[in-house]
Scaffold this motif. Sequence first.
Motif, PDB file in Angstrom:
ATOM      1  N   ASP A   1     -26.261 -61.521  39.093  1.00  0.00           N
ATOM      2  CA  ASP A   1     -27.711 -61.341  39.032  1.00  0.00           C
ATOM      3  C   ASP A   1     -28.127 -60.066  39.772  1.00  0.00           C
ATOM      4  O   ASP A   1     -27.736 -59.847  40.926  1.00  0.00           O
ATOM      5  CB  ASP A   1     -28.386 -62.563  39.658  1.00  0.00           C
ATOM      6  CG  ASP A   1     -29.901 -62.518  39.553  1.00  0.00           C
ATOM      7  OD1 ASP A   1     -30.414 -61.921  38.584  1.00  0.00           O
ATOM      8  OD2 ASP A   1     -30.573 -63.081  40.431  1.00  0.00           O
ATOM      9  N   GLY A   2     -28.889 -59.217  39.100  1.00  0.00           N
ATOM     10  CA  GLY A   2     -29.379 -57.994  39.701  1.00  0.00           C
ATOM     11  C   GLY A   2     -28.518 -56.772  39.468  1.00  0.00           C
ATOM     12  O   GLY A   2     -28.990 -55.642  39.614  1.00  0.00           O
TER      13      GLY A   2
ATOM     14  N   ILE B   1     -28.848 -57.373  34.782  1.00  0.00           N
ATOM     15  CA  ILE B   1     -28.648 -58.813  34.598  1.00  0.00           C
ATOM     16  C   ILE B   1     -29.729 -59.564  35.367  1.00  0.00           C
ATOM     17  O   ILE B   1     -29.912 -59.343  36.564  1.00  0.00           O
ATOM     18  CB  ILE B   1     -27.246 -59.227  35.082  1.00  0.00           C
ATOM     19  CG1 ILE B   1     -26.174 -58.490  34.259  1.00  0.00           C
ATOM     20  CG2 ILE B   1     -27.059 -60.737  34.982  1.00  0.00           C
ATOM     21  CD1 ILE B   1     -24.782 -58.621  34.822  1.00  0.00           C
ATOM     22  N   VAL B   2     -30.433 -60.431  34.673  1.00  0.00           N
ATOM     23  CA  VAL B   2     -31.514 -61.208  35.275  1.00  0.00           C
ATOM     24  C   VAL B   2     -31.225 -62.686  35.052  1.00  0.00           C
ATOM     25  O   VAL B   2     -31.140 -63.152  33.911  1.00  0.00           O
ATOM     26  CB  VAL B   2     -32.880 -60.846  34.655  1.00  0.00           C
ATOM     27  CG1 VAL B   2     -33.971 -61.745  35.222  1.00  0.00           C
ATOM     28  CG2 VAL B   2     -33.202 -59.379  34.912  1.00  0.00           C
ATOM     29  N   HIS B   3     -31.064 -63.412  36.158  1.00  0.00           N
ATOM     30  CA  HIS B   3     -30.839 -64.855  36.058  1.00  0.00           C
ATOM     31  C   HIS B   3     -32.175 -65.567  35.986  1.00  0.00           C
ATOM     32  O   HIS B   3     -33.019 -65.430  36.869  1.00  0.00           O
ATOM     33  CB  HIS B   3     -30.037 -65.359  37.250  1.00  0.00           C
ATOM     34  CG  HIS B   3     -29.798 -66.841  37.215  1.00  0.00           C
ATOM     35  ND1 HIS B   3     -30.025 -67.665  38.280  1.00  0.00           N
ATOM     36  CD2 HIS B   3     -29.374 -67.652  36.202  1.00  0.00           C
ATOM     37  CE1 HIS B   3     -29.736 -68.907  37.958  1.00  0.00           C
ATOM     38  NE2 HIS B   3     -29.348 -68.928  36.696  1.00  0.00           N
ATOM     39  N   ASP B   4     -32.358 -66.344  34.920  1.00  0.00           N
ATOM     40  CA  ASP B   4     -33.604 -67.080  34.706  1.00  0.00           C
ATOM     41  C   ASP B   4     -33.252 -68.558  34.588  1.00  0.00           C
ATOM     42  O   ASP B   4     -32.979 -69.066  33.508  1.00  0.00           O
ATOM     43  CB  ASP B   4     -34.296 -66.575  33.437  1.00  0.00           C
ATOM     44  CG  ASP B   4     -35.709 -67.105  33.301  1.00  0.00           C
ATOM     45  OD1 ASP B   4     -36.054 -68.054  34.019  1.00  0.00           O
ATOM     46  OD2 ASP B   4     -36.469 -66.570  32.461  1.00  0.00           O
ATOM     47  N   ARG B   5     -33.235 -69.234  35.729  1.00  0.00           N
ATOM     48  CA  ARG B   5     -32.788 -70.627  35.776  1.00  0.00           C
ATOM     49  C   ARG B   5     -33.648 -71.542  34.895  1.00  0.00           C
ATOM     50  O   ARG B   5     -33.177 -72.546  34.366  1.00  0.00           O
ATOM     51  CB  ARG B   5     -32.816 -71.137  37.219  1.00  0.00           C
ATOM     52  CG  ARG B   5     -32.245 -72.534  37.403  1.00  0.00           C
ATOM     53  CD  ARG B   5     -32.546 -73.041  38.805  1.00  0.00           C
ATOM     54  NE  ARG B   5     -31.848 -72.262  39.815  1.00  0.00           N
ATOM     55  CZ  ARG B   5     -30.682 -72.614  40.319  1.00  0.00           C
ATOM     56  NH1 ARG B   5     -30.079 -73.710  39.889  1.00  0.00           N
ATOM     57  NH2 ARG B   5     -30.114 -71.876  41.246  1.00  0.00           N
TER      58      ARG B   5
ATOM     59  N   ARG C   1     -30.743 -61.329  29.950  1.00  0.00           N
ATOM     60  CA  ARG C   1     -31.344 -62.514  30.564  1.00  0.00           C
ATOM     61  C   ARG C   1     -30.368 -63.684  30.423  1.00  0.00           C
ATOM     62  O   ARG C   1     -29.898 -63.982  29.327  1.00  0.00           O
ATOM     63  CB  ARG C   1     -32.685 -62.844  29.909  1.00  0.00           C
ATOM     64  CG  ARG C   1     -33.545 -63.797  30.740  1.00  0.00           C
ATOM     65  CD  ARG C   1     -34.948 -63.868  30.177  1.00  0.00           C
ATOM     66  NE  ARG C   1     -35.619 -62.567  30.163  1.00  0.00           N
ATOM     67  CZ  ARG C   1     -36.186 -62.018  31.219  1.00  0.00           C
ATOM     68  NH1 ARG C   1     -36.170 -62.646  32.393  1.00  0.00           N
ATOM     69  NH2 ARG C   1     -36.783 -60.833  31.128  1.00  0.00           N
TER      70      ARG C   1
ATOM     71  N   PRO D   1     -26.261 -70.742  38.229  1.00  0.00           N
ATOM     72  CA  PRO D   1     -25.737 -69.415  38.578  1.00  0.00           C
ATOM     73  C   PRO D   1     -24.216 -69.339  38.607  1.00  0.00           C
ATOM     74  O   PRO D   1     -23.656 -68.258  38.421  1.00  0.00           O
ATOM     75  CB  PRO D   1     -26.342 -69.146  39.963  1.00  0.00           C
ATOM     76  CG  PRO D   1     -26.790 -70.475  40.487  1.00  0.00           C
ATOM     77  CD  PRO D   1     -27.156 -71.280  39.279  1.00  0.00           C
TER      78      PRO D   1
ATOM     79  N   LEU E   1     -23.009 -67.841  35.358  1.00  0.00           N
ATOM     80  CA  LEU E   1     -23.677 -66.640  34.866  1.00  0.00           C
ATOM     81  C   LEU E   1     -22.679 -65.631  34.296  1.00  0.00           C
ATOM     82  O   LEU E   1     -22.861 -65.129  33.181  1.00  0.00           O
ATOM     83  CB  LEU E   1     -24.501 -66.018  35.992  1.00  0.00           C
ATOM     84  CG  LEU E   1     -25.275 -64.745  35.644  1.00  0.00           C
ATOM     85  CD1 LEU E   1     -26.588 -64.697  36.421  1.00  0.00           C
ATOM     86  CD2 LEU E   1     -24.458 -63.490  35.957  1.00  0.00           C
TER      87      LEU E   1
END
Length: 238
Positions: A84-85, A97-101, A115, A120, A123
């Motif tokens: 993420d990030g 990379i964007v983690h969208d739980r 996305r 996580p 991911l």
Amino acid sequence: MPFSIAPMEDAEPVIVGGLQATIVWRKNNRARRVALRIDPQAGRIVITLPPRGSRQAGLALLRGHESWVAERLASLPPALVIADGNEIPVFGQPHRIVHDRGTRGGAAIETPVIRVSGHPDFLARRVRDMLRDLAFREFSAMARHMAAQFRARPAAVRIKDTHTRWGSCTADGTMMFSWRLIMAPRFVQDYVVAHETAHLRHMNHGPDFWTLVETLTPYRAEATSWLHREGPGLLRIS
């Protein structure tokens, strides 16, 4: 042809050029001599031994090429974790990379973002799976299109995670591409796919092979230069 690796494989630390490194020992029943290479993905030294080869012979080969090995290890790009990030390229363009739980659906490209949904811990796997699927779709279509230009057709297209090849083509027409190639610019992909597609007609690197490659793609020189310069960085993404 790739090595046939027997079950024996283990690693040990070693000092090379004054720096800490790792040797991976492999036993290959088809090898005729001791072989030394650098695994750019893992940043490790790989020594392959024939059936009667000894580790002493492997270490002697390493010490005989110690300066070269130390230089190669020092020149490797920094490792980059899919997290993420962080940013990774897709078609040569950086994507964050964007983690969208709170969403579902695995991973999806929303340029300039990838996305990723879910827990996580999964991911990186979701991103890799998405890129493998994208690579399969892209490279299968490209190979079929190019092969049709000389009335050929690949028997199958496979996507793998190889350390030493961007692509290959077997005698039965099965083509293989590294999933990491999807991160390279499109002109690089065009050349690699053209190179392997040309092997459907010519299973060699003779003049006729290169003539066919150059009818399929105009990017040979540009792409080979890019892969030599930038390819090791793609291998360091995990």
